[in-house]
Design an enzyme around this catalytic site. Structure first.
Site, short mmCIF file in Angstrom:
data_model
loop_
_atom_site.label_atom_id
_atom_site.label_comp_id
_atom_site.label_asym_id
_atom_site.label_seq_id
_atom_site.Cartn_x
_atom_site.Cartn_y
_atom_site.Cartn_z
N GLU A 58 38.21 20.72 77.57
CA GLU A 58 39.56 19.62 77.16
C GLU A 58 39.36 20.33 75.42
O GLU A 58 40.61 19.89 75.38
CB GLU A 58 39.05 18.76 77.03
CG GLU A 58 38.78 18.42 78.59
CD GLU A 58 39.73 18.60 79.46
OE1 GLU A 58 41.32 18.51 78.61
OE2 GLU A 58 40.04 19.10 80.97
N TYR A 142 43.20 10.45 75.75
CA TYR A 142 42.95 11.55 77.01
C TYR A 142 41.82 12.34 77.03
O TYR A 142 40.96 12.30 78.29
CB TYR A 142 43.63 12.50 76.83
CG TYR A 142 43.96 13.90 77.21
CD1 TYR A 142 44.35 13.78 78.88
CD2 TYR A 142 43.19 14.99 76.68
CE1 TYR A 142 43.74 15.23 79.35
CE2 TYR A 142 43.06 16.03 77.73
CZ TYR A 142 43.76 15.89 78.66
OH TYR A 142 43.26 17.11 79.72
N ASP A 160 48.47 13.56 79.80
CA ASP A 160 48.72 14.34 78.55
C ASP A 160 50.12 15.06 78.54
O ASP A 160 50.98 14.77 79.91
CB ASP A 160 47.88 16.06 79.07
CG ASP A 160 47.91 17.21 80.21
OD1 ASP A 160 48.72 16.13 80.75
OD2 ASP A 160 47.16 17.99 80.36
#
Ligand code: SF4
Length: 414
Positions: A58, A142, A160
């Protein structure tokens, strides 16, 4: 309390929410891309390792394309397969592996956070989105939601860029999608929609839809698994009366509709959504940089690189000796200030005439339009550098490419 948004902006029908989840997950099972972090998250039995694998992916995926990230991710996980291994790495090693991926502070903060997990939490990752965000540096809302839902099965949504686009189209949200009111509404929607039994897959499916079908410029609505739930698609294919409720707003005081001054534009179709406020233009900067070159012991050229400070832009990375230039300098003056800089740094006279102008290299950082004015200076022998100035070293071309240097510096060498 403010009035709830009109029905067209909500997911208030439980039967519709169920159908949307089912359609999206079935599509994801059929069509998802094989990505190394997905395979690892699906098969790794150890929760901390799963969390770590998703976390690394991520952070790398922020601002970077999937195709670019895959190779970096594989090399990273091979070198540091666990949090403990990463915690023991040096910043220099992290920067070397990160070189070329951009936004270098991401790697640095990932490593700092890994050290924190090892030293303060005995190597155990926090297990909820709330704790991940609160306790780990560099982990925002997020990333925390992604790690918690994908690795630990917490039923929490994520928002996102891809999710913003999909949700704004699904529910005809045309107000500025970067405004706090819209972002709040999108988080609320993501949390309502997330599938309770497969939260990680659902979140990845929503993002995958945005990355591969509901793309920014030419979305593939004909192939979209959720088009029957999409208000923007209904508006385009069936006309304005088809959306919920029957009147399409664009005027009035709805804080989620397009502003009255920029109503629905028929030529844009579903790409009327999302809307963004105009971006600020990047700041223009000019930097003089000098490639100092000597012949190494086998006759191959060697270049001098110096290390940048450990904080700020490109922290800790190596570069050719460089100097930020004041605005509006003439070429002659630029050459003079660079000469003075090199002279002060090397401790012996440098003739401005000896500097050969090579050309200019433009590199766009997220918020900076950087122009490197590139000079070269061939040297006959070695130079003695002031040990009090920044760390420096001579490198061959091969060593240069293996060092923690930015993409911009690679362009300069080219
Ligand atoms: Fe996006 Fe089109 Fe699907 Fe709507 S129908 S979600 S606009 S791809």
């Amino acid at each position: 309390a403010p009035a709830p948004p009109p029905a067209r902006h909500l997911f208030s029908d439980p039967a519709e929410v169920d159908a949307l989840r089912g359609n999206l997950l079935a599509w994801y099972d059929r069509c998802k891309r094989d990505l190394p972090w997905r395979a690892l998250a699906a098969t790794e039995p150890d929760a901390d390792r799963r969390g770590y694998a998703v976390w690394v992916s991520e952070i790398m995926l922020q601002q970077t394309q999937v195709a670019t990230v895959i190779d970096y991710y594989n090399r990273w996980m091979q070198k540091w397969p666990t949090l403990q291994a990463l915690a023991q790495a040096s910043l220099e090693e992290v920067n070397e592996l990160w070189a070329g991926l951009g936004y270098y502070s991401r790697g640095k903060r990932l490593q700092e956070a890994a050290r924190k997990v090892v030293s303060e939490f005995a190597g155990q990752m926090p297990r909820t989105a709330e704790d991940l965000q609160k306790l780990l540096p560099g982990v925002g809302r997020y990333t925390a939601g992604a790690i918690a839902s994908i690795s630990y099965g917490q039923a929490t949504g994520v928002v996102d860029g891809n999710v913003i686009r999909v949700l704004c189209r699904l529910r005809c949200i045309g107000a500025d999608s970067s405004s706090p009111a819209v972002i709040d509404r999108l988080w609320h929607m993501a949390n309502v929609l997330v599938d309770r039994s497969r939260p990680g897959d659902f979140n990845q499916a929503l993002m995958e839809l945005g990355a591969t079908v509901c793309v920014p410029k030419a979305p593939l609505c004909g192939e979209c698994p959720v088009k029957q739930h999409c208000q923007a698609w209904r508006r385009v294919s069936l006309g304005p009366a088809a959306i919920v409720p029957l009147v399409f707003a664009g005027v009035g005081d709805c804080s989620l509709c397009p502003p009255a001054t920029e109503p629905w534009d028929s030529s844009l179709g579903v790409t009327n959504f999302p809307r963004k406020a105009a971006k600020k233009p990047p700041r223009a900067m000019r930097t003089a940089t000098c490639v100092l070159e000597r012949r190494g012991c086998h006759g191959a050229p060697e270049y001098l690189i110096v290390q940048r400070p450990s904080s700020g832009l490109l922290a800790g990375l190596w570069e050719f000796p460089s100097l930020l230039l004041a605005h509006g300098l003439q070429e002659k003056k630029e050459r003079e200030v660079l000469t003075d800089h090199l002279q002060a740094w090397m401790g012996w006279p440098v003739a401005a005439k000896g500097l050969r102008f090579i050309g200019e290299v433009i590199h766009i950082f997220s918020h900076i339009h950087q122009t490197y004015v590139v000079y070269s200076l061939p040297l006959d022998g070695d130079v003695t550098l002031d040990p009090a100035s920044s760390p420096s070293r001579w490198v061959t071309e091969e060593e240069f490419h293996a060092s923690a240097v930015s993409t911009a510096m690679k362009k300069v060498l080219r």
